[in-house]
Design a protein around this motif. Structure first.
Motif, PDB file in Angstrom:
ATOM      1  N   TYR A  87       0.778  -1.221  -0.148  1.00 45.00           N
ATOM      2  CA  TYR A  87      -0.227  -0.097   0.010  1.00 45.00           C
ATOM      3  C   TYR A  87       0.684   1.285   0.047  1.00 45.00           C
ATOM      4  O   TYR A  87       1.808   1.187   0.541  1.00 45.00           O
ATOM      5  CB  TYR A  87      -0.912   0.104   1.213  1.00 45.00           C
ATOM      6  N   ASN A  88       0.158   2.299  -0.656  1.00 45.19           N
ATOM      7  CA  ASN A  88       0.907   3.654  -0.436  1.00 45.19           C
ATOM      8  C   ASN A  88       0.497   4.343   1.024  1.00 45.19           C
ATOM      9  O   ASN A  88      -0.480   3.630   1.702  1.00 45.19           O
ATOM     10  CB  ASN A  88       0.312   4.639  -1.537  1.00 45.19           C
ATOM     11  N   ASP A  90      -1.614   6.634   1.674  1.00 47.44           N
ATOM     12  CA  ASP A  90      -2.967   7.102   1.698  1.00 47.44           C
ATOM     13  C   ASP A  90      -3.733   5.649   1.729  1.00 47.44           C
ATOM     14  O   ASP A  90      -4.988   6.007   1.622  1.00 47.44           O
ATOM     15  CB  ASP A  90      -3.126   7.976   0.439  1.00 47.44           C
ATOM     16  N   GLY A  91      -3.241   4.501   1.679  1.00 45.50           N
ATOM     17  CA  GLY A  91      -4.163   3.314   1.821  1.00 45.50           C
ATOM     18  C   GLY A  91      -4.462   2.911   0.399  1.00 45.50           C
ATOM     19  O   GLY A  91      -5.179   1.747   0.476  1.00 45.50           O
ATOM     20  N   SER A  92      -4.077   3.584  -0.632  1.00 45.80           N
ATOM     21  CA  SER A  92      -4.387   2.982  -1.732  1.00 45.80           C
ATOM     22  C   SER A  92      -3.387   1.591  -2.226  1.00 45.80           C
ATOM     23  O   SER A  92      -2.025   1.898  -1.694  1.00 45.80           O
ATOM     24  CB  SER A  92      -4.288   3.835  -2.835  1.00 45.80           C
ATOM     25  N   ILE A  93      -3.716   0.809  -2.905  1.00 49.17           N
ATOM     26  CA  ILE A  93      -2.958  -0.169  -3.302  1.00 49.17           C
ATOM     27  C   ILE A  93      -1.783   0.226  -4.398  1.00 49.17           C
ATOM     28  O   ILE A  93      -2.064   0.671  -5.453  1.00 49.17           O
ATOM     29  CB  ILE A  93      -3.714  -1.531  -3.901  1.00 49.17           C
ATOM     30  N   LYS A  94      -0.409  -0.072  -4.043  1.00 45.59           N
ATOM     31  CA  LYS A  94       0.413   0.102  -4.774  1.00 45.59           C
ATOM     32  C   LYS A  94       1.054  -0.863  -5.884  1.00 45.59           C
ATOM     33  O   LYS A  94       1.274  -0.638  -6.991  1.00 45.59           O
ATOM     34  CB  LYS A  94       1.772   0.531  -3.865  1.00 45.59           C
ATOM     35  N   GLU A  96       0.543  -5.358  -6.115  1.00 43.05           N
ATOM     36  CA  GLU A  96       0.308  -6.777  -5.586  1.00 43.05           C
ATOM     37  C   GLU A  96       1.007  -7.989  -6.171  1.00 43.05           C
ATOM     38  O   GLU A  96       1.162  -7.979  -7.542  1.00 43.05           O
ATOM     39  CB  GLU A  96      -1.311  -6.937  -5.731  1.00 43.05           C
ATOM     40  N   GLU A 146      -7.453   3.398   7.487  1.00 42.59           N
ATOM     41  CA  GLU A 146      -8.137   3.649   6.280  1.00 42.59           C
ATOM     42  C   GLU A 146      -9.276   5.039   6.518  1.00 42.59           C
ATOM     43  O   GLU A 146      -9.941   4.932   7.358  1.00 42.59           O
ATOM     44  CB  GLU A 146      -8.815   2.509   5.678  1.00 42.59           C
TER      45      GLU A 146
END
Length: 146
Positions: A87-88, A90-94, A96, A146
């Motif tokens: 994750y970044n 900010d909680g967004s997925i960077k 996987e 989050e």
């Protein structure tokens, strides 16, 4: 071997992982709310190297988290498939990726201060985790809000 809730602690001078122990860990995992268990190969939380065999059921949840900069860790899948989300801040997925006993990659290592979340994909995943100690959960596991 000592037992504390869903955690076993190896006291033998030589440790061998076999199907009997994996089955025992699966039974312990099913009895625990997190649906996972482990055997610690290190002797206590103050050891400098923490090695564990972790068994996680697909029904369990491991929250996104990170460790301090000085605390890298690695996972090596022994049985099953494990998705890992990065994750970044900010909680967004960077990113996987999938770790599997049947294909590559089978392991990963991350430096500290990286948000990550392991997610069992198969009914069971068994993996070897190595981390830097000593370990104090309140300082060494930071959860992503989050």
């Amino acid at each position: 071997m000592k037992k504390e809730k869903n955690i076993l602690i190896n006291e033998d001078k030589i440790f061998l992982l076999n199907e009997e122990l994996i089955t025992k860990l699966k039974v312990l995992a099913l009895e625990h709310p997190y649906k996972r268990s482990r055997i610690c190969l290190h002797q206590n939380v103050d050891d400098f190297v923490h090695e564990m065999i972790i068994v996680a059921n697909k029904e369990g949840i491991m929250e996104p988290h990170k460790h301090p900069k000085s605390k890298p860790e690695s996972y090596h899948v022994i049985e099953g498939k494990l998705k890992v989300l990065i994750y970044n801040d900010d909680g967004s997925i960077k990113e996987e990726f999938l770790l599997s006993d049947k294909s590559h990659p089978k392991m990963y290592r991350i430096k500290g201060n990286i948000w990550h979340q392991p997610i069992p994909i198969t009914e069971w995943v068994v993996y070897h985790e190595v981390a830097v100690g000593p370990f104090n959960k309140s300082d060494d596991v930071i959860f992503l809000e989050e």
